[in-house]
Motif scaffolding. Structure first.
Motif, mmCIF file in Angstrom:
data_model
loop_
_atom_site.group_PDB
_atom_site.id
_atom_site.type_symbol
_atom_site.label_atom_id
_atom_site.label_comp_id
_atom_site.label_asym_id
_atom_site.label_seq_id
_atom_site.Cartn_x
_atom_site.Cartn_y
_atom_site.Cartn_z
ATOM 1 N N ASP A 227 0.860 -1.199 0.000
ATOM 2 C CA ASP A 227 0.000 0.000 0.000
ATOM 3 C C ASP A 227 0.896 1.249 0.000
ATOM 4 N N ILE A 264 0.197 -0.471 -5.055
ATOM 5 C CA ILE A 264 -0.861 0.529 -5.264
ATOM 6 C C ILE A 264 -0.312 1.668 -6.136
ATOM 7 N N TRP A 301 -2.866 12.327 -0.922
ATOM 8 C CA TRP A 301 -1.904 11.840 0.087
ATOM 9 C C TRP A 301 -0.636 12.686 0.156
ATOM 10 N N MET A 338 -8.007 5.600 -5.612
ATOM 11 C CA MET A 338 -8.289 7.036 -5.467
ATOM 12 C C MET A 338 -8.637 7.703 -6.802
ATOM 13 N N ARG A 433 -10.583 1.144 -8.319
ATOM 14 C CA ARG A 433 -11.642 1.414 -7.339
ATOM 15 C C ARG A 433 -12.818 2.118 -8.013
ATOM 16 N N TRP A 446 -12.865 -3.646 -7.317
ATOM 17 C CA TRP A 446 -13.151 -3.977 -5.908
ATOM 18 C C TRP A 446 -13.952 -2.844 -5.292
ATOM 19 N N ASP A 449 -13.682 1.087 0.437
ATOM 20 C CA ASP A 449 -13.470 1.096 1.891
ATOM 21 C C ASP A 449 -14.710 0.727 2.701
ATOM 22 N N PHE A 482 -12.539 -3.168 5.828
ATOM 23 C CA PHE A 482 -11.378 -2.259 5.767
ATOM 24 C C PHE A 482 -11.288 -1.412 7.046
HETATM 25 C C1 GLC Z 1 -7.948 4.131 0.028
HETATM 26 C C2 GLC Z 1 -8.177 2.723 -0.484
HETATM 27 C C3 GLC Z 1 -7.638 1.734 0.526
HETATM 28 C C4 GLC Z 1 -6.163 2.012 0.775
HETATM 29 C C5 GLC Z 1 -5.990 3.436 1.258
HETATM 30 C C6 GLC Z 1 -4.517 3.808 1.399
HETATM 31 O O1 GLC Z 1 -8.709 4.388 1.138
HETATM 32 O O2 GLC Z 1 -9.514 2.496 -0.767
HETATM 33 O O3 GLC Z 1 -7.831 0.428 0.101
HETATM 34 O O4 GLC Z 1 -5.669 1.118 1.724
HETATM 35 O O5 GLC Z 1 -6.572 4.316 0.336
HETATM 36 O O6 GLC Z 1 -3.865 3.705 0.204
#
Ligand code: GLC
Length: 743
Positions: A227, A264, A301, A338, A433, A446, A449, A482
């Motif tokens: 991740d 990711i 992020w 995202m 996503r 998929w 969250d 999650f």
């Molecule tokens: C988002 C994704 C999740 C992931 C997180 C951090 O919330 O849906 O699966 O773990 O970001 O990357």
């Protein structure tokens, strides 16, 4: 309003555009319409429930100041099934849904929109069915008989849309949707294995510890995820040199243990001078721009970022080429996240929040309390759709809000096409996503969250069915939940459900308790192990079904209403489903449960737990914590093998055919190398296994294999139950086929 009607076999395509406007064609539909109907066409429905009726007898379309409105009158006994990733029952009648891709981590029942837009829906009554697909990249709102039970009102924003009406049985409607939007990508077989993830395994050592534990504890597993923390400062396409200094060595070591690595990838590119991806994108003008033409500066992020403009093929090509550096170090698959796209804030939204927050300086009791709430809601639910635009290949600028629903689709497409260019012989493992119809051509979908709550386990059981009705076969959810803390019991039950999902991954959020198979007590660990082993033993059946889904015939998860629309008891039975043609799965989704209610349609079923034959009707299934209710359909078979610790190939030596056959059954067993595209050149084996109940016993025939893959002589064990006794035999299988009567 300009309108155009065309026939595509049994599909009626209706296009509506405002005069003088240009809209973006989504790219979802790959089939070209056959014949243009005369302008005054009555659009007579050729088959199905509304045979002989005109579409316009129960559907109307009007232009509105912001767009259009479609009204469909509903009949008393009709259910409205589908609409993709919505929360709630499979039958959406009585509720409101919005189609506007949204990063929504709270999957509460009141929510009207999530990450994906899949506006495919079926009006079903025991008298007949008709399906619809609204192909529209902008905002729309579906009032499915909420305001007025007899009316489905679709409010559409934007310059135009395409609308497809598809009469026929639900299964033929689904097939038409697949013809229109394309069939599923063919994933490598390890995509069907158990996968372990967490946000985040923070460093190489932790990843290796998890891998070692899987092997020590003999829990079958094929994939481990990295991740966001593998990145340097959340810069996409980089590695953190302190925590992941030697990715190639790590990946090689995991490979020697039979494990693949999936990383990711986020679309938000950190705005940092000297960072290659940022510099290149800026220089080549590949990022989305504000409406006034200046740089759009959303934060995700990494803080201030840029969003690639995936509407444009130049951007897609550039972005897609970035995946190759990860392929070169051995990364096996990609997880595009995202991509609604999620935006945390922009400089402008942040300053307006600070402005609002000034009000907090005054102590005003309830008003202060409300203001706190308002700030949080404004931060979370701000709509950025009108702040920037995207530019298509013809240089036309589109307000993001009008094309938002295909942002994730086009990111996944960029990834798929880029991976294909750099590794053409490889089968692509790509997850997304956010999505739109047609996504099945490019990625696994998929559901994002969810939370470790029993209610959400039920919600996911319904959601994956609804997604499947839109033609997306390879889907799944975060097993165990999650957000929030899972419990051992919930993990056991969720894993049982996950074992019957195409995509089977345990994933949990930062700050939550551990959720790996061993994170609770020994009993849970052993139930989870046994469940995963059951999944691995079913691989010959599941892999063959997955292959069939790539042929555009159907999807792996099949709601009961899809198969038995004339039986209205199936309309409510959305907490159970068919996994492939033979197995009915009824996951337990309540705490402290020792059983659950099950509805069995059609005819007789073999209870795979008790060995009893059950008739059509409502039953109580006994299901202590280590048991998931499973039923084998009359006149069908499943094919199993010995479970291994990871998937080694997609052809098997140890095969066992289990059948419940009162008359006859057949199954097409598909095998190949499981990873390359050599199947496209005929290197596969397809054998039809036929079983017939005769007066003097059970007649088994294995027909000569199709395809060039030579399967060595092997034994197949047959166990065929005819409702009274089981006929068993070990049969020699070879490429030329065989026939045998078991007395
Ligand atoms: C988002 C994704 C999740 C992931 C997180 C951090 O919330 O849906 O699966 O773990 O970001 O990357």
């Amino acid at each position: 309003m300009k309108s155009l009607f065309r026939y595509l076999d049994s599909v009626i395509k209706c296009s509506f555009d405002k005069e003088g406007t240009t809209r973006y064609k989504t790219g979802a539909v790959i089939l070209t319409p056959a014949e243009e109907l005369p302008k005054d066409s009555s659009c007579t429905i050729p088959d199905g429930m509304d045979r002989g009726r005109s579409l316009w007898d129960f559907v109307s379309v009007e232009e509105t100041p912001d767009g259009f409105e479609i009204c469909i009158s509903l009949e008393e006994d009709q259910g409205v099934f589908g609409l993709g990733q919505g929360i709630g029952c499979l039958n959406k009648r009585g509720r409101i849904y919005e189609m506007y891709n949204t990063d929504e981590p709270d999957h509460a029942p009141s929510k009207t929109k999530l990450y994906s837009t899949l506006p495919v829906f079926y009006l079903i009554s025991p008298r007949g069915c008709i399906g619809f697909f609204l192909d529209h990249a902008g905002y729309s709102r579906f009032d499915v008989g909420s305001e007025n039970r007899e009316l489905l009102r679709i409010t559409i924003e934007g310059p135009g849309f395409d609308f497809y009406a598809i009469p026929g049985s639900p299964e033929s409607i689904l097939k038409s949707v697949l013809e229109l939007t394309g069939s599923s990508l063919f994933l490598p077989i390890w995509a069907l294995g158990f996968q372990q993830s967490r946000w985040s395994y923070p460093d190489e050592k932790t990843v290796l510890d998890i891998a070692n534990k899987m092997r020590q504890k003999k829990i079958p597993c094929d994939v481990i995820y990295l991740d966001i923390d593998y990145m340097d400062d959340y810069k996409v396409f980089t590695w953190n040199e302190e925590r992941f200094p030697t990715p190639r060595t790590l990946i090689d070591e995991l490979k020697s243990m039979g494990l693949k690595v999936v990383t990711i990838i986020d679309p938000g590119v950190k705005a940092a001078e000297g960072y290659e991806v940022f510099e290149e994108g800026r220089q080549r003008s590949l990022f989305c721009k504000r409406v006034n033409g200046t740089e759009y500066r959303p934060a995700v992020w990494p803080g201030e970022s840029r969003l690639p403009d995936f509407l444009n093929s130049k951007t897609r090509e550039w972005w897609g080429s970035k995946y190759s550096q990860f392929i070169d170090v051995g990364v096996a698959g990609f997880w595009n996240d995202m991509n609604e796209p999620a935006i945390f804030y922009t400089p402008e939204s942040l300053s307006s929040l600070f402005e609002l927050a000034k009000g907090l300086e005054k102590d005003k009791g309830i008003d202060t309390e409300f203001l706190f709430g308002e700030i949080v809601a404004k931060k979370r639910y701000h709509d950025y759709g009108r702040e920037f635009y995207q530019e298509d290949d013809f240089g036309t600028k589109h307000l993001h809000r009008n094309v938002r629903n295909v942002y994730g689709f086009n990111m996944a497409r960029a990834a798929y096409e880029g991976i294909e260019r750099s590794a053409p012989e490889r089968r692509i493992f790509n997850i997304t996503r956010s999505s739109y119809p047609g996504i099945q051509r490019y990625a696994i979908l998929w559901t994002g969250d969810n939370e470790s709550q029993w209610e959400q386990l039920l919600s996911e059981i319904r959601m994956v069915q609804s997604i499947s009705l839109a033609g997306i076969s390879f889907t799944g959810c975060d097993v165990g939940g999650f957000g929030g803390n899972c419990t051992g019991e919930l993990l056991a039950r969720w894993t049982q459900f996950g074992a019957f999902l195409p995509f089977f991954r345990n994933h949990s959020a930062i700050g939550t308790r551990d959720q790996e198979p061993w994170a609770f007590d020994e009993e849970i660990e052993s139930i989870v192990r046994k469940t995963i082993e059951m999944r691995y033993s079913l691989l010959p059946y599941i892999y063959s079904e997955n292959w069939r889904s790539t042929k555009g015939e159907s999807v792996m998860i099949r709601p009961l209403v899809l198969l038995w629309p004339e039986d209205s008891d199936t309309y409510q039975a959305d907490d159970q489903y068919m996994f492939g043609p033979s197995l009915l799965v009824a996951p337990v989704y309540s705490p402290n449960a020792t059983g659950r209610h099950v509805y069995l349609p059609e005819s007789n079923w073999l209870d795979l737990n008790s060995g009893e034959v059950l008739a059509k009707g409502h039953h109580w299934a006994i299901a202590p914590l280590d048991t998931i209710p499973l039923y084998l359909r009359e006149n069908s078979m499943i094919i199993t093998t010995k479970p291994l610790q990871h998937i080694e190939s997609a052809s098997w030596n140890n095969l066992r055919v289990k059948g419940f056959v009162k008359k006859s059954a057949r199954f097409d067993l598909y095998e190949d190398d499981g990873i390359t595209r050599s199947y496209e050149r005929g290197v596969f084996s397809l054998k039809r296994i036929e079983v017939e109940k005769r007066e003097d016993g059970i007649f088994i025939e294995i027909l000569p294999s199709e395809g060039e893959l030579r399967i060595e002589e092997r034994e197949i064990i047959f166990e065929i139950f005819d409702g009274e006794r089981t006929y068993s035999a070990s049969v020699k299988d070879c490429p030329e086929g065989m026939a045998l009567l078991i007395k």
